[in-house]
Design a protein around this motif. Structure first.
Motif, PDB file in Angstrom:
ATOM      1  N   ASN A 128      -4.497  -3.589  -2.978  1.00  0.00           N
ATOM      2  CA  ASN A 128      -3.613  -2.446  -2.696  1.00  0.00           C
ATOM      3  C   ASN A 128      -4.475  -1.264  -2.267  1.00  0.00           C
ATOM      4  OD1 ASN A 128      -2.536  -3.656  -5.638  1.00  0.00           O
ATOM      5  ND2 ASN A 128      -1.032  -3.599  -4.014  1.00  0.00           N
ATOM      6  N   VAL A 129      -4.009  -0.538  -1.257  1.00  0.00           N
ATOM      7  CA  VAL A 129      -4.740   0.657  -0.800  1.00  0.00           C
ATOM      8  C   VAL A 129      -3.831   1.873  -0.960  1.00  0.00           C
ATOM      9  CG1 VAL A 129      -5.796   1.826   1.181  1.00  0.00           C
ATOM     10  CG2 VAL A 129      -6.206  -0.622   0.797  1.00  0.00           C
ATOM     11  N   ILE A 130      -4.373   2.916  -1.566  1.00  0.00           N
ATOM     12  CA  ILE A 130      -3.635   4.171  -1.713  1.00  0.00           C
ATOM     13  C   ILE A 130      -4.383   5.251  -0.949  1.00  0.00           C
ATOM     14  CG2 ILE A 130      -2.741   5.906  -3.316  1.00  0.00           C
ATOM     15  CD1 ILE A 130      -2.847   3.767  -5.505  1.00  0.00           C
ATOM     16  N   ASN A 131      -3.659   5.928  -0.077  1.00  0.00           N
ATOM     17  CA  ASN A 131      -4.251   6.996   0.721  1.00  0.00           C
ATOM     18  C   ASN A 131      -4.339   8.284  -0.118  1.00  0.00           C
ATOM     19  OD1 ASN A 131      -5.043   8.797   2.659  1.00  0.00           O
ATOM     20  ND2 ASN A 131      -3.188   8.601   3.936  1.00  0.00           N
ATOM     21  N   ALA A 132      -5.560   8.741  -0.345  1.00  0.00           N
ATOM     22  CA  ALA A 132      -5.766  10.002  -1.090  1.00  0.00           C
ATOM     23  C   ALA A 132      -6.087  11.139  -0.118  1.00  0.00           C
ATOM     24  CB  ALA A 132      -6.896   9.817  -2.093  1.00  0.00           C
ATOM     25  N   GLY A 133      -5.655  10.981   1.133  1.00  0.00           N
ATOM     26  CA  GLY A 133      -5.881  12.007   2.165  1.00  0.00           C
ATOM     27  C   GLY A 133      -6.770  11.450   3.257  1.00  0.00           C
ATOM     28  N   ASP A 134      -6.184  11.274   4.468  1.00  0.00           N
ATOM     29  CA  ASP A 134      -6.987  10.754   5.591  1.00  0.00           C
ATOM     30  C   ASP A 134      -6.901  11.729   6.766  1.00  0.00           C
ATOM     31  OD1 ASP A 134      -4.260  10.066   6.061  1.00  0.00           O
ATOM     32  OD2 ASP A 134      -4.832   8.394   7.359  1.00  0.00           O
ATOM     33  N   GLY A 135      -8.025  12.373   7.034  1.00  0.00           N
ATOM     34  CA  GLY A 135      -8.111  13.293   8.171  1.00  0.00           C
ATOM     35  C   GLY A 135      -6.963  14.270   8.193  1.00  0.00           C
ATOM     36  N   GLN A 136      -6.296  14.346   9.338  1.00  0.00           N
ATOM     37  CA  GLN A 136      -5.171  15.266   9.490  1.00  0.00           C
ATOM     38  C   GLN A 136      -3.847  14.507   9.461  1.00  0.00           C
ATOM     39  OE1 GLN A 136      -6.087  17.594  13.029  1.00  0.00           O
ATOM     40  NE2 GLN A 136      -8.197  17.777  12.362  1.00  0.00           N
TER      41      GLN A 136
ATOM     42  N   ASP B 240       0.820  -1.215   0.000  1.00  0.00           N
ATOM     43  CA  ASP B 240       0.000   0.000   0.000  1.00  0.00           C
ATOM     44  C   ASP B 240       0.858   1.270   0.000  1.00  0.00           C
ATOM     45  OD1 ASP B 240      -2.358  -1.716   0.641  1.00  0.00           O
ATOM     46  OD2 ASP B 240      -1.247  -1.984   2.516  1.00  0.00           O
ATOM     47  N   LEU B 241       0.202   2.389  -0.306  1.00  0.00           N
ATOM     48  CA  LEU B 241       0.838   3.691  -0.056  1.00  0.00           C
ATOM     49  C   LEU B 241      -0.052   4.451   0.934  1.00  0.00           C
ATOM     50  CD1 LEU B 241       3.040   5.802  -0.542  1.00  0.00           C
ATOM     51  CD2 LEU B 241       1.594   6.759  -2.336  1.00  0.00           C
ATOM     52  N   ILE B 242       0.387   4.457   2.186  1.00  0.00           N
ATOM     53  CA  ILE B 242      -0.400   5.095   3.246  1.00  0.00           C
ATOM     54  C   ILE B 242       0.155   6.474   3.565  1.00  0.00           C
ATOM     55  CG2 ILE B 242      -1.206   4.861   5.651  1.00  0.00           C
ATOM     56  CD1 ILE B 242      -2.290   2.735   3.644  1.00  0.00           C
TER      57      ILE B 242
ATOM     58  N   THR C 290       0.283  11.445  -2.028  1.00  0.00           N
ATOM     59  CA  THR C 290       0.466  11.781  -3.447  1.00  0.00           C
ATOM     60  C   THR C 290       0.517  13.290  -3.664  1.00  0.00           C
ATOM     61  OG1 THR C 290      -1.910  11.512  -3.926  1.00  0.00           O
ATOM     62  CG2 THR C 290      -0.486   9.604  -4.341  1.00  0.00           C
ATOM     63  N   GLN C 291      -0.124  14.072  -2.775  1.00  0.00           N
ATOM     64  CA  GLN C 291      -0.001  15.533  -2.875  1.00  0.00           C
ATOM     65  C   GLN C 291       1.448  15.947  -2.616  1.00  0.00           C
ATOM     66  OE1 GLN C 291      -2.367  18.036  -3.645  1.00  0.00           O
ATOM     67  NE2 GLN C 291      -0.514  19.290  -3.746  1.00  0.00           N
ATOM     68  N   ALA C 292       2.053  15.359  -1.575  1.00  0.00           N
ATOM     69  CA  ALA C 292       3.445  15.718  -1.275  1.00  0.00           C
ATOM     70  C   ALA C 292       4.370  15.267  -2.401  1.00  0.00           C
ATOM     71  CB  ALA C 292       3.866  15.094   0.053  1.00  0.00           C
ATOM     72  N   LEU C 293       4.092  14.102  -2.981  1.00  0.00           N
ATOM     73  CA  LEU C 293       4.950  13.625  -4.082  1.00  0.00           C
ATOM     74  C   LEU C 293       4.879  14.563  -5.281  1.00  0.00           C
ATOM     75  CD1 LEU C 293       4.087   9.835  -3.771  1.00  0.00           C
ATOM     76  CD2 LEU C 293       6.375  10.819  -3.457  1.00  0.00           C
ATOM     77  N   LEU C 294       3.678  15.063  -5.579  1.00  0.00           N
ATOM     78  CA  LEU C 294       3.577  15.977  -6.735  1.00  0.00           C
ATOM     79  C   LEU C 294       4.199  17.335  -6.392  1.00  0.00           C
ATOM     80  CD1 LEU C 294       1.039  18.292  -6.752  1.00  0.00           C
ATOM     81  CD2 LEU C 294      -0.282  16.219  -6.591  1.00  0.00           C
TER      82      LEU C 294
ATOM     83  N   SER D  78     -11.323  10.572   8.541  1.00  0.00           N
ATOM     84  CA  SER D  78     -10.683  10.066   9.769  1.00  0.00           C
ATOM     85  C   SER D  78      -9.210   9.757   9.531  1.00  0.00           C
ATOM     86  CB  SER D  78     -11.364   8.777  10.237  1.00  0.00           C
ATOM     87  OG  SER D  78     -12.687   9.027  10.564  1.00  0.00           O
ATOM     88  N   SER D  79      -8.364  10.317  10.389  1.00  0.00           N
ATOM     89  CA  SER D  79      -6.938   9.966  10.338  1.00  0.00           C
ATOM     90  C   SER D  79      -6.827   8.477  10.625  1.00  0.00           C
ATOM     91  CB  SER D  79      -6.171  10.750  11.410  1.00  0.00           C
ATOM     92  OG  SER D  79      -6.356  12.129  11.237  1.00  0.00           O
ATOM     93  N   GLY D  80      -6.059   7.778   9.807  1.00  0.00           N
ATOM     94  CA  GLY D  80      -5.875   6.338  10.042  1.00  0.00           C
ATOM     95  C   GLY D  80      -6.814   5.460   9.224  1.00  0.00           C
ATOM     96  N   ALA D  81      -7.773   6.053   8.524  1.00  0.00           N
ATOM     97  CA  ALA D  81      -8.745   5.231   7.775  1.00  0.00           C
ATOM     98  C   ALA D  81      -8.069   4.402   6.688  1.00  0.00           C
ATOM     99  CB  ALA D  81      -9.830   6.121   7.173  1.00  0.00           C
TER     100      ALA D  81
END
Ligand code: CP
Length: 324
Positions: A128-136, A10-12, A141-145, A114-117
């Motif tokens: 595979n799970v990709i985090n597209a933004g979880d809570g705080q 995954d990318l968490i 992927t935002q930071a990578l771009l 929710s943070s941690g979702a």
């Protein structure tokens, strides 16, 4: 991610990636940039893969960017928003995901309040799970771009001074950027009102500026964060006008900088609050370049998670069939 470079499934977040892994994602994104410039924006790298975009929070850039990335890699995609799904009838996140898995999916892209979702889901389903933004927590992927955009414009990340300005407290973008930038050797600072800068943040290895003028004097790059108005009920700032007066990025303030400063913003922007329009649309702004890079970065993440080898990304871009 691809076993070849030692990722998990995954990318968490970026917190647990190495500098080499982050650099690999940025390098794999490079050849994929060109796919989006073609008349026919499609390569077969993810043909046969099924990806579900599960967005439980509003999103424009991230949701559309993932969908374009998936389609440009020839994956089959389904979009699910909380509203209009059985979540509104009380179905849990895991039950939703397990039902999707019963239809034989390969990947889930999830945005959740929710943070941690994302991690919670990743530990419970084989896809595979990709985090597209979880809570705080994180928005990897935002930071990578953001990293790719800084590298494109300045030619390097190591040694670059990046100040993240604004609402640090509520920002998953800030957290992912701090991890990514520090791992790649940037100098990192944050700047914002004391109520919006978490106490102890310096322990991560960042310095804290209380005055925007000091930050502007120091920085090569300002990553301007959105004032998260939907989270502001608790009265973190006296007023939006006051915020703009002390922490708004204006051309007058930038005009006093000792060097040209690159201006990033993850969007969506509150024009006239954290950033003025003449800066957002001005010559130092790379905000739309960030959005363009978002598609390439997400193509790279999807390709690597699907088991693509970094050294075959160039072949995958050409669609020669030699990409796996
Ligand atoms: N930068 C970002 O996450 O934007 P969206 O909320 O529109 O996806």
């Amino acid at each position: 991610m691809s076993a070849a470079i030692g990722f998990g499934k995954d990318l968490i977040g970026l917190e647990h990636l190495t500098a080499e892994q982050i650099r690999t994602i940025l390098d794999v994104a490079e050849p994929f940039k060109e796919v989006s410039e073609r008349a026919i924006k499609k390569v077969p790298a993810l043909r046969g893969k099924t990806i579900v975009n599960l967005f439980f929070e509003p999103s424009t850039r991230t949701r559309v960017s993932f969908e374009f990335a998936e389609k440009r890699l020839s994956a089959d995609t389904v979009n699910i928003a909380a509203m209009g799904s059985s979540v509104v009838k009380g179905e849990t996140l895991v039950d939703t995901a397990r039902n999707l898995e019963a239809m034989r999916i390969d990947m889930v892209v999830i945005r959740h309040s929710s943070s941690g979702a994302a991690r919670f889901l990743a530990e419970r389903i084989p896809s595979n799970v990709i985090n597209a933004g979880d809570g705080q927590h994180e928005h990897p992927t935002q930071a990578l771009l953001d990293l790719l955009t800084v590298r494109d414009r300045l030619g390097r990340i190591e040694g670059v001074r990046v100040c993240i300005a604004g609402d640090i407290l509520h920002s998953r973008v800030a957290r992912s950027n701090i991890w990514g930038l520090l791992k790649l050797g940037a100098e990192v600072a944050v700047c914002g009102p004391p109520t919006l800068v978490p106490p102890g943040i310096h322990e991560l290895g960042v310095c804290v500026f209380r005055r925007l003028e000091e930050a502007i004097e120091w920085a090569d790059v300002l990553n301007v964060l959105r004032l998260q108005l939907e989270r502001m009920e608790a009265g973190y700032i006296p007023s939006l006008r006051e915020y703009n007066r002390h922490f708004g990025i204006t051309s007058a303030r930038l005009g006093r900088a000792p060097r040209d400063i690159l201006i990033l913003h993850p969007g969506p922007m509150n024009r006239g609050v954290e950033i003025d329009s003449d800066v957002a649309d001005g010559p130092h702004s790379v905000i739309l370049h960030q959005v363009t890079n978002g598609v390439a970065v997400r193509m790279a993440v999807l390709y690597l998670l699907a088991g693509g080898a970094p050294e075959r990304a160039e072949a995958a871009k050409r669609g020669t069939g030699d990409e796996s």
